[in-house]
Structure formats: structure tokens, C-alpha cells
Design an enzyme around this catalytic site. Structure first.
Site, mmCIF file in Angstrom:
data_model
loop_
_atom_site.group_PDB
_atom_site.id
_atom_site.type_symbol
_atom_site.label_atom_id
_atom_site.label_comp_id
_atom_site.label_asym_id
_atom_site.label_seq_id
_atom_site.Cartn_x
_atom_site.Cartn_y
_atom_site.Cartn_z
ATOM 1 N N HIS A 224 0.808 -1.222 0.000
ATOM 2 C CA HIS A 224 0.000 0.000 0.000
ATOM 3 C C HIS A 224 0.845 1.276 0.000
ATOM 4 O O HIS A 224 0.322 2.363 -0.205
ATOM 5 C CB HIS A 224 -0.980 0.006 1.190
ATOM 6 C CG HIS A 224 -0.344 0.214 2.524
ATOM 7 N ND1 HIS A 224 -0.053 -0.815 3.384
ATOM 8 C CD2 HIS A 224 0.056 1.339 3.165
ATOM 9 C CE1 HIS A 224 0.476 -0.328 4.499
ATOM 10 N NE2 HIS A 224 0.562 0.980 4.385
ATOM 11 N N ASP A 259 0.182 -7.758 1.301
ATOM 12 C CA ASP A 259 0.552 -6.355 1.481
ATOM 13 C C ASP A 259 2.068 -6.196 1.497
ATOM 14 O O ASP A 259 2.610 -5.427 2.300
ATOM 15 C CB ASP A 259 -0.060 -5.780 2.756
ATOM 16 C CG ASP A 259 0.009 -4.245 2.775
ATOM 17 O OD1 ASP A 259 0.112 -3.642 1.695
ATOM 18 O OD2 ASP A 259 -0.008 -3.653 3.883
ATOM 19 N N SER A 339 4.841 2.276 7.953
ATOM 20 C CA SER A 339 4.518 1.136 7.087
ATOM 21 C C SER A 339 5.716 0.760 6.235
ATOM 22 O O SER A 339 6.309 1.604 5.551
ATOM 23 C CB SER A 339 3.330 1.474 6.187
ATOM 24 O OG SER A 339 2.172 1.699 6.956
#
Length: 483
Positions: A224, A259, A339
Site C-alpha cells: 500500500h 501487502d 509502514s
């Protein structure tokens, strides 16, 4: 003057009827007579009674008003209205003669004596030359005083504010940092953690990444983080290293199901992170999170492993991520921008890739850390990254069902909503409305746990699926498909 006699009309309207004799209210009781008020007290009489015979009120002069002869043009109460203080208060006011002040005695200057006998200097009597000399003297004195003050405060070591050559004390030696401390781990791992900047047109985003192959320049991060720039003309991805240098990066491969993504930079000789093993991590182990939260590169936080194999559904905002991972849960503070960053253990080995947080607002992309962070386990990272570097894509196992979490109060499971035709589930005889409660003997309590349980096995492996159907349970055997 005599009143006129009433006419016939007045007699009819106001006359006494013939049947009434005497007054109309002759028999009405008479009101009692008013009592005679008592005389005023002696004190009141002394204060307000006339002071002498012949006086009639408080407006009379104390000695009485002198008698005057009344005339038609000038009665006594008007003739002296302008001068009599006891006159009618509404009479016009009278103006007297103007005040007269004696002229002050003229004195020769410049030194004069005022009314109180004090000597004064009258400036208007000073000569122009004397005034100029006085002004010049004031300026000279001010310049000399200012110069002396500047010299004393700037040039002399005895100034009360300055102390040239001052040296502050310090502690020597410094604080000892033991091996395995957070500072030691951060110093070792930080060169292998990068900041990732993504720009698509006027929009931009930031994240983190970890170098997993320093010779060839491979960096692992979250899908993402970079998915917005995938297959977009003009999109830019840039990796910024701990020394402040940067390099353009390209996407090697992406896996929305986990992911994870791998990018590549053309900068050989990078510091590579040491990869650990998922089975070496236990609950309570100390961990350190390193990344770029909110774009603040090189941020280090610490905590412990709070839980293992926590099923977490990921759906990156603005990306194609739709994954369920068996996450490492940690209370090390993680915020947006972390992230793709590193989660390392006490030895500095990479044990997870930070990917999501739980927040009170229910949105892990906008809320702050509340001590519930999640990382993708290193075994999953290693497997997916190797596939992405080799082929550009990753393969996962699939049962071929859509399910949702259910419970009957005593047992939880995953209710099958539909079965894909020709899938592993269809070939195994799994039907809609079945409730899956175990995969290969491992309990399944939700739809997320079902995805995680299936993903533990490779495509083509045969597993036992326990389902509840018609009030009873039965076991079915399914050969997993590749997805």
C-alpha cells in the site's frame, strides 16, 4: 348670578320621582366623623414653625420681610427678586460685576521671584548664545557618559554580565551502552532502513522500507506504500537512506494478498538487514521499531511482542491491498509512515515488517498509536520477497470459498456464503451454508482465521476440512488451488 330654572327635559331626566319624598339616600348610614389629628410634637414645632409672629413659612427671611407698598407695576414679591436670596426660585438669575484681578508686578529677568517668594529662571529672557552653550554642554556630557559606559561593559573583563574564556564542566567518561541496548540496536539496523517517497502528479505519500539485498539494491516494503505509483506514467518513487543520500527506485513486484512489495535501486553496496526466524519470537520478547512515521526519518521506538499469529485484515486506503495476515502484535509505537519499516528483536535481527495499527477511530491510517501495532512475520516476508524477486509475483493457496464469521454461542466458525465452481472446495464437496470449524485439525473461529489457516499450506497440498452441516460435523479432504 342666579342659576336658570331647569326645563321640562331636565325635570324628566333628573327630577325626583313623585313616589319619593325627601333625599334619595335619606336612610343610608352616615360615615363616621373624622377624628381630630393630634397636635404636632414639640420637636417638629421647634424645627418647622414660624420663628416670629407674622411669619408664614420657611420661605420668609429670618427677620421677616420688610413691608413695602404694593403697586400695580411692582409688587413686593417681584421688585427685589434679583437681590433677595429668599425670592421665588423660578425667578430669572442676575449677573453681577465681573471679577477684577490685580496686574502682577513687572520684574526684570532672567531671574524673577514668584508669588510665594521663590526664585525662578525665565527662559524667554535668556540670550540665544547662552542657550546654545547650555545645549552644547548637555550634548558633550551625554556623549562622554555613553562612551564611558560602552567601554566599561564591552572592553573590561570585570563586566558583571560577561565572563570571557568560560569553560563548563563535563562528565568523562560518558554513559556506557551495553550490547543489545536500544541505542546499540538502532545504530546497527538504522543504515538498512530507508524512507520511501512516492509522488504521483501533485499528490505524494511517504513510507518506509528495509534493504534485504544490498548488492543488487532490493528493498522490501508494503504494497500500500507504492501501489499508487504502479503502472502510472510520470509517477516517481525515491528511496532516501540514513546518510541523507537518495536514489530513484522501481517496482520489482507487488503482492496485494500479503501487502508486500519489493522495489529496486541502482546503488550497490548498501547495508543489508539480518533476517531472523518467526519461530524464534515469543510473546514478551523486546522489539524495536524503526521507520519514518509522518515523514520523520530514522525514528526509533521500543516495546515488546504482545501476541503472535493474530489474524488481521488489511485494506490499504487508496491501494489494491486486500489481505489477511497472521500478524506479530507489538506495543512499540507505530504511526502512519512506519509502514514497511523494520521490527527487530534484541539481537538486531529483522522479525517483521510493520504494516498496520489499530486506533480508537477505527482508521489505522489517520489515527495515532494506542499500543496496538501489527507486523508481517519474517517467514512470510522472506517467502513472498523471494517470489517477487524471482518472478515478479507471489502465489498463495486457495480453498475457493467466500465466508463470514459466525457463532452459536458455544462454538465459532466461518459460514460458507458461496463456493466457486471447479475450486478445491467444490471438488471436496463443501456446500453453501456449511460452517468450517477446522483446517487440518487447527481450529477456525472466523473468516480471517480460515484465510490464515489455508495460507499455511502450499498449493497442491491436501488438507482435511471439518465442517458442520445439518447439526453434525464431518471431515472432507480438499486439494488446495493456487491463487
Amino acid at each position: 348670578m342666579t342659576a336658570p330654572e331647569p326645563g321640562p327635559g331636565h325635570q324628566v331626566a333628573f327630577g325626583r320621582p313623585d313616589s319619593v319624598a325627601g333625599s334619595f339616600a335619606e336612610d343610608r348610614p352616615r360615615p363616621p366623623a373624622r377624628p381630630t389629628p393630634p397636635p404636632p410634637p414639640e420637636a417638629v414645632l421647634r424645627a418647622f414653625a414660624p420663628g416670629a409672629p407674622g411669619q408664614r413659612g420657611l420661605q420668609e427671611p429670618p427677620a421677616g420681610r420688610p413691608g413695602r407698598r404694593r403697586t400695580a407695576t411692582g409688587p413686593w414679591w417681584k421688585a427685589d427678586a434679583r437681590s433677595d436670596p429668599w425670592r421665588d426660585p423660578y425667578a430669572p438669575a442676575g449677573l453681577g460685576a465681573p471679577a477684577v484681578y490685580p496686574e502682577p508686578e513687572e520684574q526684570d529677568g532672567p531671574i524673577v521671584v514668584d508669588g510665594k517668594g521663590r526664585k525662578r529662571v525665565r527662559l524667554r529672557d535668556l540670550s540665544v548664545r547662552l542657550s546654545a552653550l547650555v545645549l552644547l554642554a548637555v550634548l558633550v556630557v551625554g556623549a562622554i557618559g555613553g562612551g564611558v559606559g560602552w567601554f566599561l561593559t564591552r572592553a573590561t573583563p570585570e563586566s558583571p554580565l560577561l565572563s570571557p574564556g568560560t569553560t563548563l564542566t563535563q562528565v568523562d567518561p560518558g554513559t556506557t551502552r551495553e550490547p543489545g541496548s536500544v541505542s546499540a540496536i538502532a545504530e546497527e539496523v538504522m543504515p538498512a532502513v530507508v524512507s520511501i517517497e512516492v509522488r504521483v502528479g501533485e499528490a505524494g505519500a511517504t513510507g518506509s522500507g528495509v534493504v534485504i539485498d544490498g548488492e543488487d539494491g532490493y528493498i522490501v516494503t508494503n504494497n500500500h506504500v507504492v501501489s499508487g505509483a504502479a503502472d502510472v506514467d510520470g509517477a516517481e518513487i525515491r528511496a532516501v537512506f540514513s546518510d541523507g543520500s537518495g536514489s530513484e527506485a522501481r517496482i520489482v513486484g507487488r503482492d496485494p494478498a500479503s501487502d508486500l512489495a519489493v522495489i529496486k535501486v541502482e546503488k550497490p553496496g548498501l547495508v543489508t538487514a539480518t533476517l531472523g526466524r518467526s519461530d524464534s519470537v515469543v510473546v514478551g520478547d523486546p522489539v524495536v521499531a524503526i521507520g519514518s512515521p509522518l515523514g520523520l526519518a530514522g525514528t526509533v521506538t521500543s516495546g515488546i511482542v504482545s501476541a503472535l499469529e493474530r489474524p488481521v485484515r488489511l485494506a490499504g486506503e487508496g491501494s489494491d491491498t486486500n489481505a489477511v495476515i497472521s500478524a506479530v502484535q507489538t506495543d512499540a509505537p507505530i504511526n502512519p509512515g512506519n509502514s514497511g519499516g523494520a521490527l527487530v528483536d534484541g539481537t538486531g535481527a529483522l522479525v517483521g515488517i510493520n504494516t498496520a495499527i489499530a486506533s480508537l477511530g477505527g482508521n489505522g491510517t489517520t489515527g495515532g498509536s494506542i499500543g496496538l501495532g501489527f507486523a508481517i512475520p519474517i517467514d512470510t516476508v522472506r517467502d513472498v520477497a523471494e517470489q517477487l524477486i524471482s518472478t515478479g509475483s507471489a502465489v498463495h493457496s486457495s480453498l475457493g470459498v467466500n465466508a463470514r464469521s459466525v457463532t452459536d454461542g458455544t462454538r465459532d466458525g466461518a459460514l460458507v456464503l458461496n463456493v466457486e465452481p471447479g475450486s478445491a472446495a467444490a471438488n471436496a464437496g463443501i456446500q453453501e451454508r456449511d460452517v468450517i470449524i477446522a483446517i487440518a485439525g487447527d481450529p477456525v473461529g472466523s473468516s480471517e482465521e480460515l484465510v490464515v489457516a489455508v495460507d499455511r499450506y502450499a498449493p497442491g497440498e491436501e488438507v482435511t476440512v471439518e465442517v458442520v452441516r445439518g447439526g453434525g460435523s464431518q471431515e472432507l479432504r480438499a486439494t488446495l488451488d493456487a491463487a
